[in-house]
Design a protein around this motif. Structure first.
Motif, PDB file in Angstrom:
ATOM      1  N   TYR A  83       0.832  -1.203   0.000  1.00  0.00           N
ATOM      2  CA  TYR A  83       0.000   0.000   0.000  1.00  0.00           C
ATOM      3  C   TYR A  83       0.869   1.256   0.000  1.00  0.00           C
ATOM      4  O   TYR A  83       0.581   2.218  -0.724  1.00  0.00           O
ATOM      5  CB  TYR A  83      -0.958  -0.001   1.192  1.00  0.00           C
ATOM      6  CG  TYR A  83      -1.880   1.190   1.197  1.00  0.00           C
ATOM      7  CD1 TYR A  83      -2.891   1.292   0.253  1.00  0.00           C
ATOM      8  CD2 TYR A  83      -1.713   2.214   2.109  1.00  0.00           C
ATOM      9  CE1 TYR A  83      -3.742   2.386   0.229  1.00  0.00           C
ATOM     10  CE2 TYR A  83      -2.559   3.323   2.099  1.00  0.00           C
ATOM     11  CZ  TYR A  83      -3.566   3.398   1.155  1.00  0.00           C
ATOM     12  OH  TYR A  83      -4.401   4.483   1.118  1.00  0.00           O
ATOM     13  N   ALA A  84       1.951   1.260   0.768  1.00  0.00           N
ATOM     14  CA  ALA A  84       2.846   2.425   0.824  1.00  0.00           C
ATOM     15  C   ALA A  84       3.470   2.695  -0.546  1.00  0.00           C
ATOM     16  O   ALA A  84       3.545   3.845  -0.992  1.00  0.00           O
ATOM     17  CB  ALA A  84       3.929   2.216   1.874  1.00  0.00           C
ATOM     18  N   GLU A  85       3.903   1.636  -1.233  1.00  0.00           N
ATOM     19  CA  GLU A  85       4.468   1.805  -2.574  1.00  0.00           C
ATOM     20  C   GLU A  85       3.386   2.274  -3.543  1.00  0.00           C
ATOM     21  O   GLU A  85       3.642   3.115  -4.413  1.00  0.00           O
ATOM     22  CB  GLU A  85       5.074   0.488  -3.066  1.00  0.00           C
ATOM     23  CG  GLU A  85       6.305   0.054  -2.298  1.00  0.00           C
ATOM     24  CD  GLU A  85       6.704  -1.385  -2.605  1.00  0.00           C
ATOM     25  OE1 GLU A  85       7.918  -1.631  -2.666  1.00  0.00           O
ATOM     26  OE2 GLU A  85       5.808  -2.239  -2.784  1.00  0.00           O
ATOM     27  N   GLY A  86       2.184   1.744  -3.384  1.00  0.00           N
ATOM     28  CA  GLY A  86       1.062   2.164  -4.228  1.00  0.00           C
ATOM     29  C   GLY A  86       0.716   3.625  -4.025  1.00  0.00           C
ATOM     30  O   GLY A  86       0.406   4.340  -4.981  1.00  0.00           O
ATOM     31  N   GLU A  87       0.780   4.086  -2.761  1.00  0.00           N
ATOM     32  CA  GLU A  87       0.543   5.508  -2.460  1.00  0.00           C
ATOM     33  C   GLU A  87       1.561   6.382  -3.186  1.00  0.00           C
ATOM     34  O   GLU A  87       1.199   7.408  -3.782  1.00  0.00           O
ATOM     35  CB  GLU A  87       0.655   5.753  -0.951  1.00  0.00           C
ATOM     36  CG  GLU A  87      -0.559   5.379  -0.162  1.00  0.00           C
ATOM     37  CD  GLU A  87      -1.546   6.530  -0.072  1.00  0.00           C
ATOM     38  OE1 GLU A  87      -1.133   7.700   0.069  1.00  0.00           O
ATOM     39  OE2 GLU A  87      -2.735   6.241  -0.161  1.00  0.00           O
ATOM     40  N   ALA A  88       2.824   5.991  -3.121  1.00  0.00           N
ATOM     41  CA  ALA A  88       3.887   6.761  -3.782  1.00  0.00           C
ATOM     42  C   ALA A  88       3.688   6.758  -5.295  1.00  0.00           C
ATOM     43  O   ALA A  88       3.847   7.795  -5.956  1.00  0.00           O
ATOM     44  CB  ALA A  88       5.256   6.199  -3.414  1.00  0.00           C
ATOM     45  N   LEU A  89       3.333   5.598  -5.853  1.00  0.00           N
ATOM     46  CA  LEU A  89       3.077   5.521  -7.296  1.00  0.00           C
ATOM     47  C   LEU A  89       1.881   6.385  -7.682  1.00  0.00           C
ATOM     48  O   LEU A  89       1.919   7.092  -8.689  1.00  0.00           O
ATOM     49  CB  LEU A  89       2.834   4.070  -7.716  1.00  0.00           C
ATOM     50  CG  LEU A  89       4.063   3.177  -7.805  1.00  0.00           C
ATOM     51  CD1 LEU A  89       3.659   1.725  -8.028  1.00  0.00           C
ATOM     52  CD2 LEU A  89       4.999   3.645  -8.897  1.00  0.00           C
ATOM     53  N   ALA A  90       0.818   6.346  -6.874  1.00  0.00           N
ATOM     54  CA  ALA A  90      -0.370   7.139  -7.162  1.00  0.00           C
ATOM     55  C   ALA A  90      -0.044   8.633  -7.160  1.00  0.00           C
ATOM     56  O   ALA A  90      -0.471   9.373  -8.044  1.00  0.00           O
ATOM     57  CB  ALA A  90      -1.480   6.833  -6.158  1.00  0.00           C
ATOM     58  N   ALA A  91       0.739   9.074  -6.180  1.00  0.00           N
ATOM     59  CA  ALA A  91       1.125  10.489  -6.123  1.00  0.00           C
ATOM     60  C   ALA A  91       1.950  10.872  -7.353  1.00  0.00           C
ATOM     61  O   ALA A  91       1.751  11.947  -7.932  1.00  0.00           O
ATOM     62  CB  ALA A  91       1.911  10.767  -4.846  1.00  0.00           C
ATOM     63  N   SER A  92       2.845   9.993  -7.780  1.00  0.00           N
ATOM     64  CA  SER A  92       3.665  10.310  -8.960  1.00  0.00           C
ATOM     65  C   SER A  92       2.810  10.313 -10.229  1.00  0.00           C
ATOM     66  O   SER A  92       3.029  11.124 -11.126  1.00  0.00           O
ATOM     67  CB  SER A  92       4.839   9.347  -9.089  1.00  0.00           C
ATOM     68  OG  SER A  92       4.405   8.044  -9.435  1.00  0.00           O
ATOM     69  N   ILE A  93       1.823   9.425 -10.299  1.00  0.00           N
ATOM     70  CA  ILE A  93       0.924   9.384 -11.467  1.00  0.00           C
ATOM     71  C   ILE A  93       0.112  10.676 -11.551  1.00  0.00           C
ATOM     72  O   ILE A  93      -0.047  11.250 -12.630  1.00  0.00           O
ATOM     73  CB  ILE A  93      -0.008   8.152 -11.386  1.00  0.00           C
ATOM     74  CG1 ILE A  93       0.802   6.874 -11.607  1.00  0.00           C
ATOM     75  CG2 ILE A  93      -1.149   8.261 -12.395  1.00  0.00           C
ATOM     76  CD1 ILE A  93       0.050   5.595 -11.268  1.00  0.00           C
TER      77      ILE A  93
END
Length: 148
Positions: A83-93
């Motif tokens: 989830y933490a990696e997904g949060e970071a990816l979502a913010a970058s997207i």
């Protein structure tokens, strides 16, 4: 990551208003190459229109950003990250989407400019119609109708 967390992240990155208030990342790595994204977008946006020499550079940047967006979205869709990696990816997207929005709107005229252009065209069509309806030519004379 739990399914509801994954769905929440996907909903967030695909939301139409996701970029509202979002900032363009200062730098981003695209296919292993660091790009000063914020300065590139601001440099291009400072101009009213994209000069012909820069057009291909901007189009290539947009293609690269779209490709990078898809590559960052895939691990979330496939549930391959925490989830933490997904949060970071979502913010970058969302940052990539913000940059794409800024680059996409470059050649579109401002709404006020477009409205004025439409109004002038409407006025011209109306005057042309009136001249034809009243039987007047462009020199102010009459055509085929006698005025008393």
């Amino acid at each position: 990551m739990k399914e509801y967390e994954r769905k929440g992240l996907l909903e967030r990155v695909n939301r139409e208003a996701a970029t509202v208030g979002a900032e363009i990342p200062e730098a981003i790595e695209i296919q292993g190459e660091p790009i000063e994204l914020q300065s590139f977008v601001f440099e291009i946006k400072r101009r009213d229109t994209v000069p012909p020499g820069e057009r291909e550079r901007v189009e290539q940047a947009k293609r690269n950003l779209r490709r990078e967006r898809l590559e960052r979205l895939e691990p979330i869709e496939e549930n391959e990250v925490s989830y933490a990696e997904g949060e970071a990816l979502a913010a970058s997207i969302i940052g990539i989407d913000r940059a794409l929005d800024a680059l996409e709107g470059l050649d579109a005229p401002a709404p006020e400019t477009e409205a004025k252009r439409q109004e002038a065209a409407d006025r011209k069509r109306w005057m042309s119609f009136l001249k034809k309806a009243l039987g007047r030519d462009s020199a102010g004379g009459t055509r085929g109708r006698t005025r008393f």
